[in-house]
Scaffold this motif. Structure first.
Motif, PDB file in Angstrom:
ATOM      1  N   MET A  93       0.962  -1.337   0.081  1.00  0.00           N
ATOM      2  CA  MET A  93       0.180  -0.193   0.125  1.00  0.00           C
ATOM      3  C   MET A  93       0.896   1.134   0.086  1.00  0.00           C
ATOM      4  O   MET A  93       0.420   2.365  -0.026  1.00  0.00           O
ATOM      5  N   GLN A  94       2.282   1.329  -0.346  1.00  0.00           N
ATOM      6  CA  GLN A  94       3.085   2.276  -0.256  1.00  0.00           C
ATOM      7  C   GLN A  94       2.752   3.443   0.602  1.00  0.00           C
ATOM      8  O   GLN A  94       2.494   4.397   0.288  1.00  0.00           O
ATOM      9  N   VAL A  95       3.119   2.821   1.888  1.00  0.00           N
ATOM     10  CA  VAL A  95       2.885   3.594   3.250  1.00  0.00           C
ATOM     11  C   VAL A  95       4.287   4.458   3.257  1.00  0.00           C
ATOM     12  O   VAL A  95       5.336   3.647   3.343  1.00  0.00           O
ATOM     13  N   MET A  96       4.026   5.728   3.492  1.00  0.00           N
ATOM     14  CA  MET A  96       5.488   6.539   3.763  1.00  0.00           C
ATOM     15  C   MET A  96       5.791   6.186   5.224  1.00  0.00           C
ATOM     16  O   MET A  96       4.923   6.020   6.083  1.00  0.00           O
ATOM     17  N   PRO A  97       7.120   6.011   5.631  1.00  0.00           N
ATOM     18  CA  PRO A  97       7.328   5.904   7.147  1.00  0.00           C
ATOM     19  C   PRO A  97       6.775   6.686   8.056  1.00  0.00           C
ATOM     20  O   PRO A  97       6.241   6.159   9.055  1.00  0.00           O
ATOM     21  N   ALA A  98       6.783   8.137   7.833  1.00  0.00           N
ATOM     22  CA  ALA A  98       6.265   9.079   8.950  1.00  0.00           C
ATOM     23  C   ALA A  98       4.693   8.760   8.904  1.00  0.00           C
ATOM     24  O   ALA A  98       4.106   8.739   9.942  1.00  0.00           O
ATOM     25  N   THR A  99       3.853   8.420   7.731  1.00  0.00           N
ATOM     26  CA  THR A  99       2.485   8.114   7.872  1.00  0.00           C
ATOM     27  C   THR A  99       2.249   6.780   8.776  1.00  0.00           C
ATOM     28  O   THR A  99       1.326   6.788   9.465  1.00  0.00           O
ATOM     29  N   GLY A 100       3.157   5.834   8.471  1.00  0.00           N
ATOM     30  CA  GLY A 100       2.968   4.395   8.916  1.00  0.00           C
ATOM     31  C   GLY A 100       3.056   4.705  10.409  1.00  0.00           C
ATOM     32  O   GLY A 100       2.393   4.060  11.208  1.00  0.00           O
ATOM     33  N   LYS A 101       4.140   5.425  11.026  1.00  0.00           N
ATOM     34  CA  LYS A 101       4.153   5.684  12.547  1.00  0.00           C
ATOM     35  C   LYS A 101       2.993   6.321  13.071  1.00  0.00           C
ATOM     36  O   LYS A 101       2.507   6.037  14.132  1.00  0.00           O
ATOM     37  N   TRP A 102       2.504   7.293  12.272  1.00  0.00           N
ATOM     38  CA  TRP A 102       1.381   8.317  12.820  1.00  0.00           C
ATOM     39  C   TRP A 102       0.023   7.439  12.841  1.00  0.00           C
ATOM     40  O   TRP A 102      -0.462   7.444  14.007  1.00  0.00           O
ATOM     41  N   ILE A 103      -0.110   6.586  11.915  1.00  0.00           N
ATOM     42  CA  ILE A 103      -1.372   5.975  11.945  1.00  0.00           C
ATOM     43  C   ILE A 103      -1.352   4.643  12.734  1.00  0.00           C
ATOM     44  O   ILE A 103      -2.285   4.302  13.466  1.00  0.00           O
ATOM     45  N   ALA A 104       0.013   4.104  13.038  1.00  0.00           N
ATOM     46  CA  ALA A 104      -0.089   3.117  14.134  1.00  0.00           C
ATOM     47  C   ALA A 104      -0.312   3.701  15.255  1.00  0.00           C
ATOM     48  O   ALA A 104      -1.048   3.046  16.338  1.00  0.00           O
ATOM     49  N   LYS A 105       0.261   4.904  15.712  1.00  0.00           N
ATOM     50  CA  LYS A 105      -0.053   5.475  17.193  1.00  0.00           C
ATOM     51  C   LYS A 105      -1.628   5.801  17.268  1.00  0.00           C
ATOM     52  O   LYS A 105      -2.012   5.506  18.376  1.00  0.00           O
TER      53      LYS A 105
END
Length: 649
Positions: free
Chosen positions: A517-529
């Motif tokens: 799903m081509q998730v950006m690292p910053a986006t992945g960290k933010w949505i995980a939180k």
């Protein structure tokens, strides 16, 4: 039903991994590493021996390529000729011959150059420019080709400078053509080449480099100067036009105000039309209402294809169907016949009450499983349906493609994660094959879990099609689980992922987006939180399961921010959730018009493909006709929106 379909699809796929390691892989990778480091001695040692490894040609190619590039050294002519003969017809032979041709041109060894140039299958621009300089039989053809790209060739190889200048020196092109090229380079922000091209002007129209630099480096200050208020001759006027063009890229309304203050009888009518054409284009990109008025002031000037396209897009946003049709009619024939503009021409004719002519336009665009192919089919009152499936790939067809050296090299390159080389080998191998070979290649790729290559091959068939391969649905259980958990339309999710990664789990974009799903690292960290996941780990983006969980959660978040509208959310997933809001209008807008008038080319293309993909997946999953027109619906007017979080990535 959907889960049963998944099981059936996976059974057909018969997934297997790319073939296991080969005993000679370490040597191949050592040679690749030496080539990357520029370690000529290490490469020579590795190439001194040979093996029967399927990638052995690469070990021999890398040192030869390096020696050709080192102009200070004598080229190993015998070794080059031996390599080209032993690897005739391969992508590596074409690549090495291209490099060799360029060196021969640089050294002006024209007899050898011509002998090699005639064997190139796909000479690139630089090779063609060396051919244009040669005294041989290919010079005339190469010069004609160069004339044809005078305005469109923006990034010019050094080898092209001399033949371009020759077009001027021999009188084939004059000052008008030089200024046209200057304009086009400035329009496309190629300021270095723009500064260079004005040096090709005849002495009577010469303009000082300092004046050109001032116009391009600080256009606002230049436009307030005496040089702009009292332009001297053609060169003075053109630098003012360049400064207006440059300024319009950052503030089109300020540029328009500056132009109104400078316009005078000194300017020719064509020059005025040119300025308004530039201002109109930038206004259309900024979705300003002035665009249509300014385009009307630019009708006498020759416009680029992109300017013409935005003229029609501005009219679409304004709901002015007469201007839509007029803008399309003014396009060059090749542009006008593209499915995009054929469809909108049909819509304009329909709005003007010319139903029969509209139907003819829709018929020309209908058929392909593309955004406008589907919309045109539906405009004819028909439900879009898949074409009859081609006969299944036979065991003999699969065996032939599997035994082909090109296919064996591609699989080995993927095994070693040499993706760039693998993609180029794949494209070269399939460039001229028939539909049955393409379908066999797609099946081979699918069986090796190379889903992106399977889709690529199936997409290229001309008469025999297998849409079940074009629209593969791997990892169905994972996507179905997360779509249900996030209350997402599964067909839309698959449509988005097909465009994002082609289901390649190790995909990584140039800006760092990762996974299916081509998730950006910053986006992945933010949505995980946001999802309450603790102890975030970067590896979650490369794991199929967690990548889909995080990507689906973020897609749900974007959909919630953007009025539950799939068109807006697709744009937001690609360009960030803030931009799609700004691209709306003060009134509701047809979804297809919104998609067509997205000002970022990548996002516009992305949204159209995602929405068309979603329709194809819905047809696959539901086994019933669906409607892209209904899916696109209406994009709501701008208004009160859900606020973006302060830490939104």
């Amino acid at each position: 039903m959907k889960y049963k379909l998944c099981a059936a699809l996976l059974a057909v796929v018969g997934l297997s991994s790319v073939a296991g390691a080969d005993a000679g892989d370490d040597r191949i990778m050592a040679a690749r590493e030496a080539a990357t480091r520029g370690d000529a001695q290490g490469l020579a040692r590795l190439a001194a021996s040979s093996s029967d490894h399927v990638l052995e040609p690469y070990v021999q190619y890398w040192p030869l390529s390096g020696r050709i590039a080192r102009i200070s050294e004598a080229a190993p002519v015998d070794a080059i000729n031996d390599f080209l003969q032993r690897n005739a017809g391969t992508w590596l032979a074409e690549k090495l011959r291209t490099e060799w041709v360029k060196r021969l041109g640089y050294e002006k060894r024209w007899s050898a150059f011509e002998a090699e140039y005639r064997q190139l299958v796909q000479p690139d621009q630089e090779a063609q420019c060396w051919a244009a300089q040669s005294p041989g039989s290919y010079a005339a053809e190469a010069n004609r080709a160069l004339e044809g790209v005078w305005l469109s060739m923006l990034d010019t190889p050094a080898a092209c400078d001399a033949p371009l200048r020759t077009l001027i020196n021999t009188g084939r092109f004059g000052a008008d053509e030089v200024w046209q090229r200057f304009r086009r380079l400035v329009e496309n922000k190629r300021f270095g080449p723009a500064r260079e091209v004005v040096s090709w002007l005849p002495e009577a129209q010469a303009i000082s480099p300092a004046t050109v630099n001032a116009a391009l480096d600080n256009p606002a200050r230049f436009l307030a100067s005496a040089n702009a208020r009292n332009p001297s001759g053609r060169g003075g006027r053109e630098t003012v036009l360049a400064a207006i063009t440059r300024l319009a890229r950052s503030d089109v309304r300020e540029a328009a105000a500056r132009w109104r203050g400078l316009d005078s009888p000194a300017y020719r009518e064509e020059e005025r039309a040119y300025v308004w054409g530039q201002l109109a284009w930038m206004a259309a990109l900024s979705q300003l209402p002035e665009a249509n008025t300014w385009y009307a002031q630019a009708q006498t000037v020759s416009m680029s294809d992109e300017q013409r396209a935005w003229q029609v897009r501005a009219a679409l946003r304004a709901g002015n169907w007469n201007n839509v049709r007029a803008g399309i009619d003014a396009m060059p024939p090749a542009q006008r016949e593209l499915p995009d503009w054929t469809y909108w021409q049909g819509r304009a004719l329909q709005a003007q009450g010319r139903a029969a002519d509209a139907q003819l336009a829709f018929q020309r665009a209908a058929g392909p499983p593309t955004f406008y192919g589907i919309l045109a089919t539906e405009a004819l009152g028909r439900q879009y349906s898949w074409p009859k499936a081609a006969a299944p790939v036979t065991a003999a067809e699969l065996a032939r493609i599997q035994a082909a050296p090109e296919a064996r090299r591609v699989l080995a390159l993927y095994r070693l994660d040499l993706r760039t080389e693998a993609l180029r080998e794949w494209s070269w191998a399939l460039r001229t094959v028939d539909d049955r070979t393409l379908l066999a290649a797609a099946e081979l790729a699918r069986r090796n879990s190379l889903y992106d290559r399977a889709i690529n091959a199936a997409d290229r068939t001309r008469n025999e099609h297998d849409y079940a391969v074009r629209y593969l649905a791997p990892y169905y259980d994972i996507f179905a689980r997360e779509a249900q958990a996030q209350n997402l339309d599964l067909a839309w999710v698959f449509g988005l992922v097909r465009q994002e990664s082609r289901f390649l789990s190790i995909a990584r974009s140039g800006v760092g987006a990762q996974g299916l799903m081509q998730v950006m690292p910053a986006t992945g960290k933010w949505i995980a939180k946001k999802q309450g996941w603790n102890d975030y780990h970067a590896g979650w983006l490369t794991s199929i399961d967690t990548n889909v969980q995080l990507g689906s959660a973020y897609l749900r978040h974007v959909l919630d921010l953007l009025s539950q509208n799939q068109v807006l959310a697709a744009a937001g997933y690609n360009a960030g959730p803030g931009r799609p809001r700004r691209w709306r209008d003060s009134k509701p807008m047809e979804g297809a018009i919104y998609a067509e008038t997205i000002p970022i080319t990548e996002t516009r293309d992305y949204v159209k493909k995602v929405m068309a993909n979603a329709e194809m997946y819905a047809t696959l999953f539901e086994r019933r006709p669906v409607s892209l027109t209904t899916r696109l619906g209406k994009v709501p007017a701008s208004g009160v929106d859900v606020a973006l979080a302060r830490d939104e990535p």
